[in-house]
Design a protein around this motif. Structure first.
Motif, PDB file in Angstrom:
ATOM      1  N   ALA A  81       0.837  -1.016  -0.040  1.00 11.46           N
ATOM      2  CA  ALA A  81       0.054   0.164  -0.066  1.00 11.46           C
ATOM      3  C   ALA A  81       0.819   1.283   0.042  1.00 11.46           C
ATOM      4  O   ALA A  81       0.400   2.366  -0.398  1.00 11.46           O
ATOM      5  CB  ALA A  81      -0.975  -0.130   1.212  1.00 11.46           C
ATOM      6  N   TRP A  82       2.075   1.161   0.578  1.00 11.31           N
ATOM      7  CA  TRP A  82       2.604   2.499   0.810  1.00 11.31           C
ATOM      8  C   TRP A  82       4.358   2.690   0.192  1.00 11.31           C
ATOM      9  O   TRP A  82       4.689   3.550  -0.518  1.00 11.31           O
ATOM     10  CB  TRP A  82       3.057   2.724   2.337  1.00 11.31           C
ATOM     11  N   PHE A  83       4.544   1.290  -0.177  1.00 11.61           N
ATOM     12  CA  PHE A  83       6.132   1.576  -0.438  1.00 11.61           C
ATOM     13  C   PHE A  83       6.421   1.907  -1.767  1.00 11.61           C
ATOM     14  O   PHE A  83       7.131   2.605  -2.154  1.00 11.61           O
ATOM     15  CB  PHE A  83       6.820   0.185  -0.243  1.00 11.61           C
ATOM     16  N   PRO A  84       5.452   1.328  -2.635  1.00 18.40           N
ATOM     17  CA  PRO A  84       5.730   1.689  -4.351  1.00 18.40           C
ATOM     18  C   PRO A  84       5.717   3.294  -4.429  1.00 18.40           C
ATOM     19  O   PRO A  84       6.512   3.831  -5.176  1.00 18.40           O
ATOM     20  CB  PRO A  84       4.362   1.181  -4.948  1.00 18.40           C
ATOM     21  N   ARG A  85       4.885   3.946  -3.635  1.00 18.93           N
ATOM     22  CA  ARG A  85       4.634   5.393  -3.657  1.00 18.93           C
ATOM     23  C   ARG A  85       5.942   6.195  -3.208  1.00 18.93           C
ATOM     24  O   ARG A  85       6.588   7.000  -3.719  1.00 18.93           O
ATOM     25  CB  ARG A  85       3.551   6.028  -3.217  1.00 18.93           C
ATOM     26  N   PHE A  86       6.160   5.520  -2.047  1.00 14.81           N
ATOM     27  CA  PHE A  86       7.541   5.947  -1.503  1.00 14.81           C
ATOM     28  C   PHE A  86       8.791   5.765  -2.311  1.00 14.81           C
ATOM     29  O   PHE A  86       9.794   6.737  -2.660  1.00 14.81           O
ATOM     30  CB  PHE A  86       7.854   5.222  -0.083  1.00 14.81           C
ATOM     31  N   ALA A  87       8.940   4.558  -2.987  1.00 16.89           N
ATOM     32  CA  ALA A  87      10.159   4.309  -3.798  1.00 16.89           C
ATOM     33  C   ALA A  87      10.127   5.363  -5.130  1.00 16.89           C
ATOM     34  O   ALA A  87      11.165   5.838  -5.491  1.00 16.89           O
ATOM     35  CB  ALA A  87       9.870   2.925  -4.125  1.00 16.89           C
ATOM     36  N   ALA A  88       8.850   5.711  -5.484  1.00 17.57           N
ATOM     37  CA  ALA A  88       8.857   6.524  -6.743  1.00 17.57           C
ATOM     38  C   ALA A  88       9.250   8.069  -6.426  1.00 17.57           C
ATOM     39  O   ALA A  88       9.685   8.700  -7.396  1.00 17.57           O
ATOM     40  CB  ALA A  88       7.170   6.469  -7.148  1.00 17.57           C
ATOM     41  N   ARG A 207      21.077   2.248 -10.627  1.00 19.06           N
ATOM     42  CA  ARG A 207      21.075   3.752 -10.638  1.00 19.06           C
ATOM     43  C   ARG A 207      22.572   4.078 -11.378  1.00 19.06           C
ATOM     44  O   ARG A 207      22.590   5.058 -12.084  1.00 19.06           O
ATOM     45  CB  ARG A 207      20.968   4.117  -9.502  1.00 19.06           C
ATOM     46  N   SER A 208      23.397   3.500 -11.030  1.00 15.93           N
ATOM     47  CA  SER A 208      24.851   3.721 -11.482  1.00 15.93           C
ATOM     48  C   SER A 208      24.836   3.906 -13.109  1.00 15.93           C
ATOM     49  O   SER A 208      25.558   4.589 -13.721  1.00 15.93           O
ATOM     50  CB  SER A 208      26.013   2.977 -10.862  1.00 15.93           C
ATOM     51  N   LEU A 209      24.178   2.749 -13.464  1.00 11.52           N
ATOM     52  CA  LEU A 209      24.067   2.531 -14.938  1.00 11.52           C
ATOM     53  C   LEU A 209      23.222   3.627 -15.590  1.00 11.52           C
ATOM     54  O   LEU A 209      23.138   3.634 -17.000  1.00 11.52           O
ATOM     55  CB  LEU A 209      23.768   1.094 -15.341  1.00 11.52           C
ATOM     56  N   GLY A 210      22.538   4.243 -14.881  1.00 14.46           N
ATOM     57  CA  GLY A 210      21.768   5.458 -15.546  1.00 14.46           C
ATOM     58  C   GLY A 210      20.210   5.229 -15.671  1.00 14.46           C
ATOM     59  O   GLY A 210      19.419   5.653 -16.541  1.00 14.46           O
ATOM     60  N   ALA A 211      19.636   4.203 -14.963  1.00 16.26           N
ATOM     61  CA  ALA A 211      18.355   3.603 -14.961  1.00 16.26           C
ATOM     62  C   ALA A 211      17.723   3.764 -13.828  1.00 16.26           C
ATOM     63  O   ALA A 211      16.788   3.012 -13.285  1.00 16.26           O
ATOM     64  CB  ALA A 211      18.439   2.242 -15.661  1.00 16.26           C
ATOM     65  N   GLU A 212      17.687   5.150 -13.050  1.00 15.54           N
ATOM     66  CA  GLU A 212      16.892   5.185 -11.645  1.00 15.54           C
ATOM     67  C   GLU A 212      15.679   5.141 -11.757  1.00 15.54           C
ATOM     68  O   GLU A 212      15.246   4.335 -10.771  1.00 15.54           O
ATOM     69  CB  GLU A 212      17.550   6.576 -11.260  1.00 15.54           C
ATOM     70  N   GLU A 387       9.113   3.815 -25.446  1.00 15.70           N
ATOM     71  CA  GLU A 387       9.593   3.100 -24.555  1.00 15.70           C
ATOM     72  C   GLU A 387      11.221   2.455 -24.687  1.00 15.70           C
ATOM     73  O   GLU A 387      11.629   1.817 -23.788  1.00 15.70           O
ATOM     74  CB  GLU A 387       8.631   1.950 -23.897  1.00 15.70           C
ATOM     75  N   ALA A 388      11.519   2.408 -26.142  1.00 17.14           N
ATOM     76  CA  ALA A 388      12.907   1.903 -26.426  1.00 17.14           C
ATOM     77  C   ALA A 388      13.860   3.001 -26.197  1.00 17.14           C
ATOM     78  O   ALA A 388      14.644   3.572 -26.992  1.00 17.14           O
ATOM     79  CB  ALA A 388      12.734   1.482 -27.915  1.00 17.14           C
ATOM     80  N   ARG A 389      14.104   3.183 -24.788  1.00 19.15           N
ATOM     81  CA  ARG A 389      15.068   4.227 -24.457  1.00 19.15           C
ATOM     82  C   ARG A 389      16.264   3.629 -23.347  1.00 19.15           C
ATOM     83  O   ARG A 389      16.174   2.380 -23.315  1.00 19.15           O
ATOM     84  CB  ARG A 389      14.437   5.181 -23.368  1.00 19.15           C
ATOM     85  N   PRO A 390      17.068   4.542 -23.342  1.00 17.89           N
ATOM     86  CA  PRO A 390      18.379   3.837 -22.857  1.00 17.89           C
ATOM     87  C   PRO A 390      18.325   3.258 -21.647  1.00 17.89           C
ATOM     88  O   PRO A 390      18.733   2.273 -21.462  1.00 17.89           O
ATOM     89  CB  PRO A 390      19.182   5.300 -22.508  1.00 17.89           C
ATOM     90  N   ASP A 391      17.112   3.471 -20.635  1.00 20.68           N
ATOM     91  CA  ASP A 391      17.179   2.596 -19.419  1.00 20.68           C
ATOM     92  C   ASP A 391      16.786   1.595 -19.621  1.00 20.68           C
ATOM     93  O   ASP A 391      16.966   0.535 -18.821  1.00 20.68           O
ATOM     94  CB  ASP A 391      16.442   3.590 -18.275  1.00 20.68           C
TER      95      ASP A 391
END
Length: 464
Positions: A81-88, A207-212, A387-391
């Motif tokens: 219920a909470w973590f996905p919004r927090f993660a975003a 994240r280091s690879l640029g897909a945060e 959607e075919a983007r670098p990340d």
């Protein structure tokens, strides 16, 4: 008004197909041995234990509730219920800290469904590392004689886990014994605390690879993975944590500028080389390492990483254990044991079913969806859709590396059964595919993964 493009429907259809196939695979692997009276030797003969549950190394033992049931449901509700919004939206540092705490709580609460024994019973088994570690009083002598004690013919041969792995795994538990953490409960807690760092390392790597953005989308699935059932107190959770940390260092090395890449590369090599000394199969994580370098579009760290990885391997050889001499001896023991009785015609696909149980069925949807998105356009040019983007490419490469590692491990026939824990290091990278699913899929799919983990824990005695 023009009709919406059909591509999203096809992508969802691919995900639905992947989910259905994963569920059918699991159902077939559980049901067919019972219905057709197959002897798979997953744990023991069904005549000796009629409730054996291939493809898992365990048996059916349904329980309505246990001491950890209420905490598990609380963590599950909070996580869904909470973590996905927090993660975003949270700052990156807070996301890593909360992800670690929530992953640890998830692992411990699931294990405690069986009470304190859920944490302690596995490591105290006679086949595990801890009883062997308590008997080690001379480490140099242990290393010098390690290979000699692998064969069954040796009068003092190693138990299953010590024989089946290089000595660094055993030395980890020897270290715990030496510092006063050699009790099964204490050691189990240490293993779980270390294993929970896997999530942090994988998020940092992506994240280091640029897909945060995709790391944030994947975070709830990495934290609340059904693999937590098998991660808690399994030594393979430590292996997963070490390899994930090494790959995170490799990613930093690959994207660093100036001179910073060199120390990151040395650190990555030392950690990854140590990972090979924890488990023979972890050499396959080299495929994920190559995927990291491909995603970063940088091969500069590779020579330094390889050279540094050889350091722990060669130091262990100087101490008496040569990896390249031990592996053939292990192979002989492996085929002298129960592996010879486990039918390859079942385990070649039964292993994949066990993986689906451990990773959760939504990973099947994610893999199918990722494969669909990786398809090139009919004229052979790269996909130009938004959607075919670098990340997306970055995550797809990491997933592909893990898929190839699993396929090689499966085809080697050196992992017949027990892969619900043996393949734990691969699972976080397979789980990244879920981040590529449409947002609607992720919302209810997270609920599916959570319910799946709770059911596995409450219906089965998993032997881990």
């Amino acid at each position: 008004m023009p009709s919406p493009p059909a591509a999203p429907v096809r992508r969802s259809r691919a995900a639905g197909t992947g989910l259905a196939l994963a569920l059918l695979l699991v159902l077939a692997a559980f049901a067919l041995p019972v219905l057709l009276d197959w002897e798979t030797w997953s744990r023991a003969s069904r005549s000796a234990h009629p409730w054996a549950a291939p493809p898992l190394h365990g048996f059916w033992e349904p329980k309505l509730v246990g001491p950890g049931t209420a905490p598990t449901l609380l963590v599950a509700l909070l996580g869904w219920a909470w973590f996905p919004r927090f993660a975003a939206s949270a700052s990156w540092g807070r996301l890593l800290a909360v992800s670690y705490v929530l992953a640890l709580a998830w692992m411990l609460s699931l294990a405690l469904v069986d009470g304190p024994e859920g944490i302690s019973r596995v490591l105290d088994h006679s086949s595990e590392y801890l009883p062997s570690a308590r008997e080690v009083d001379d480490v140099p002598e242990m290393l010098r004689t390690y290979i000699d004690r692998i064969p069954y013919s040796h009068p003092d041969n190693w138990p299953t886990q010590a024989a089946g792995h290089p000595p660094l795994a055993l030395l980890f538990f020897v270290g715990l014994v030496r510092v006063g953490l050699g009790g099964s409960l204490a050691a189990g807690l240490v293993v779980t605390v270390v294993g929970a760092t896997t999530v942090v390392s994988v998020l940092a790597l992506v994240r280091s690879l640029g897909a945060e953005r995709l790391a944030r989308d994947a975070a709830p699935f990495l934290v609340l993975s059904p693999a937590a059932v098998f991660m808690a107190v399994s030594a393979d959770a430590v292996f997963a944590a070490v390899l994930a940390a090494g790959l995170a260092l490799l990613a930093r090395a690959a994207v660093s500028t100036g001179r910073a890449w060199l120390p990151w590369s040395v650190g990555a090599g030392l950690v990854l080389g140590s990972g090979v000394l924890l488990s023979y199969g972890m050499g396959l994580m080299g495929l994920v390492a190559l995927a990291v370098l491909l995603a970063a579009r940088s091969w500069r760290p590779l020579p330094v990483v390889v050279a540094a990885a050889l350091v722990p391997v060669l130091l262990m050889a100087l101490a008496g254990f040569a990896w390249w001499e031990a592996y053939p001896v292990l192979t002989e023991r492996y085929w002298e044991g129960i592996a010879a009785d486990r039918p390859a015609w079942y385990w070649m696909w039964g292993n994949l079913a066990a993986l689906a149980v451990s990773a959760g069925p939504l990973v099947g949807a994610g893999l199918a969806h990722a494969a669909r998105r990786a398809r090139r356009s009919p004229d052979g040019r790269p996909d130009q859709r938004p959607e075919a983007r670098p990340d997306t490419r970055i995550v797809a490469l990491l997933v592909l590396g893990a898929v190839l590692a699993v396929l090689v491990a499966d085809l080697s026939r050196m992992s017949k059964s027990e892969v619900e824990r043996i393949w734990l290091p691969f699972i976080p990278f397979l789980t990244l595919a879920v981040a590529l699913l449409p947002s609607g899929w992720r919302r209810w799919g997270l609920a599916l993964q959570i319910v799946w983990a709770v059911l596995v824990q409450h219906l089965l005695y998993t032997s881990w």
